[in-house]
Design a protein around this motif. Structure first.
Motif, PDB file in Angstrom:
ATOM      1  N   THR A   1       5.918   9.635 -24.498  1.00 14.47           N
ATOM      2  CA  THR A   1       7.153   9.272 -23.825  1.00 14.47           C
ATOM      3  C   THR A   1       7.604  10.433 -22.959  1.00 14.47           C
TER       4      THR A   1
ATOM      5  N   ILE B   1      -3.909   3.281 -17.426  1.00 12.97           N
ATOM      6  CA  ILE B   1      -2.605   3.751 -17.891  1.00 12.97           C
ATOM      7  C   ILE B   1      -1.692   2.534 -18.019  1.00 12.97           C
ATOM      8  N   GLU B   2      -1.123   2.364 -19.197  1.00 10.81           N
ATOM      9  CA  GLU B   2      -0.110   1.333 -19.417  1.00 10.81           C
ATOM     10  C   GLU B   2       1.217   2.048 -19.576  1.00 10.81           C
ATOM     11  N   PHE B   3       2.292   1.462 -19.050  1.00 12.36           N
ATOM     12  CA  PHE B   3       3.592   2.110 -19.185  1.00 12.36           C
ATOM     13  C   PHE B   3       4.682   1.065 -19.275  1.00 12.36           C
TER      14      PHE B   3
ATOM     15  N   ASN C   1       7.507   5.209 -21.260  1.00  9.39           N
ATOM     16  CA  ASN C   1       6.555   5.207 -22.368  1.00  9.39           C
ATOM     17  C   ASN C   1       5.190   4.936 -21.773  1.00  9.39           C
ATOM     18  N   HIS C   2       4.187   5.719 -22.159  1.00  7.73           N
ATOM     19  CA  HIS C   2       2.862   5.545 -21.570  1.00  7.73           C
ATOM     20  C   HIS C   2       1.785   5.542 -22.637  1.00  7.73           C
ATOM     21  N   LYS C   3       0.703   4.831 -22.316  1.00  3.32           N
ATOM     22  CA  LYS C   3      -0.440   4.724 -23.219  1.00  3.32           C
ATOM     23  C   LYS C   3      -1.700   4.728 -22.370  1.00  3.32           C
ATOM     24  N   ASN C   4      -2.692   5.473 -22.822  1.00  2.00           N
ATOM     25  CA  ASN C   4      -3.956   5.553 -22.090  1.00  2.00           C
ATOM     26  C   ASN C   4      -5.066   5.844 -23.090  1.00  2.00           C
TER      27      ASN C   4
ATOM     28  N   ASN D   1      -6.768   6.627 -26.137  1.00  2.00           N
ATOM     29  CA  ASN D   1      -6.317   7.033 -27.467  1.00  2.00           C
ATOM     30  C   ASN D   1      -5.007   7.797 -27.455  1.00  2.00           C
ATOM     31  N   SER D   2      -4.417   8.023 -26.292  1.00  2.00           N
ATOM     32  CA  SER D   2      -3.191   8.821 -26.251  1.00  2.00           C
ATOM     33  C   SER D   2      -2.005   7.965 -25.836  1.00  2.00           C
ATOM     34  N   GLU D   3      -0.848   8.346 -26.335  1.00  2.00           N
ATOM     35  CA  GLU D   3       0.391   7.702 -25.908  1.00  2.00           C
ATOM     36  C   GLU D   3       1.521   8.700 -26.044  1.00  2.00           C
TER      37      GLU D   3
ATOM     38  N   VAL E   1      -0.638  12.084 -19.876  1.00  2.00           N
ATOM     39  CA  VAL E   1      -0.910  10.708 -19.456  1.00  2.00           C
ATOM     40  C   VAL E   1      -2.389  10.527 -19.134  1.00  2.00           C
TER      41      VAL E   1
END
Length: 128
Positions: free
Chosen positions: A82, A112-114, A73-76, A78-80, A105
Motif C-alpha cells: 500500500t 500490476i493490479e491496483f 493498494n497494489h499487487k504484482n 508474489n508482492s503486494e 510495485v
C-alpha cells in the motif's frame, strides 16, 4: 549516442508539455480506465522511473472523499503493498493525485493490479 538519446534530444520542452501525460480515470461507477499508453508503465525493478496521475470524482454516495487519506493498494506476482498518497489536488468535482511507481510495485515480474482506497483519519493518523 543511442537512437533513444537522439530522439529525446530532438524534443523541446514545449513539445513535451503540449503532448501532456495521459491520466488514469476513475468514473462515478468506480470503474478504472487505464489509457493504452499506461498499460505498460514499468518493467521489473523500476524504481521511481514513472509517476502516474489519477483523476477521481470527489463525491461517492454523497460523501466528499477528497479530504480523506488516499491509498493505492497494489499487487504484482508474489508482492503486494500500500502506498499512501501525500498530496491531493481538488479541481471542481474531481481530484487528482500522483502515484510514483517504486521497486515495491515492480519487484516481481508480472501484471500490476491496483485499487484506490479512501480512509477518514484523525489528526494523529488513526483510521476512523
Amino acid at each position: 549516442m543511442s537512437n533513444a538519446e537522439e530522439l529525446l534530444n530532438t524534443l523541446s520542452d514545449e513539445a513535451v508539455a503540449e503532448a501532456g501525460e495521459p491520466h488514469i480515470v476513475v468514473d462515478r461507477d468506480r470503474i478504472i480506465y487505464v489509457p493504452d499508453e499506461l498499460k505498460k508503465i514499468a518493467v521489473q525493478h523500476d524504481h521511481r522511473i514513472r509517476t502516474v496521475t489519477f483523476d477521481v470524482p470527489k463525491m461517492w454516495d454523497d460523501v466528499d472523499i477528497s479530504g480523506m487519506q488516499i491509498f493505492v493498494n497494489h499487487k504484482n506476482g508474489n508482492s503486494e503493498g500500500t502506498d499512501r498518497i501525500s498530496e491531493v489536488v481538488v479541481d471542481g468535482d474531481i481530484f487528482h493525485f500522483d502515484w510514483t511507481i517504486t521497486k515495491d510495485v515492480t519487484g516481481t515480474a508480472g501484471n500490476i493490479e491496483f485499487s484506490i482506497c479512501a480512509k477518514q483519519v484523525d489528526a494523529e493518523g488513526n483510521e476512523e
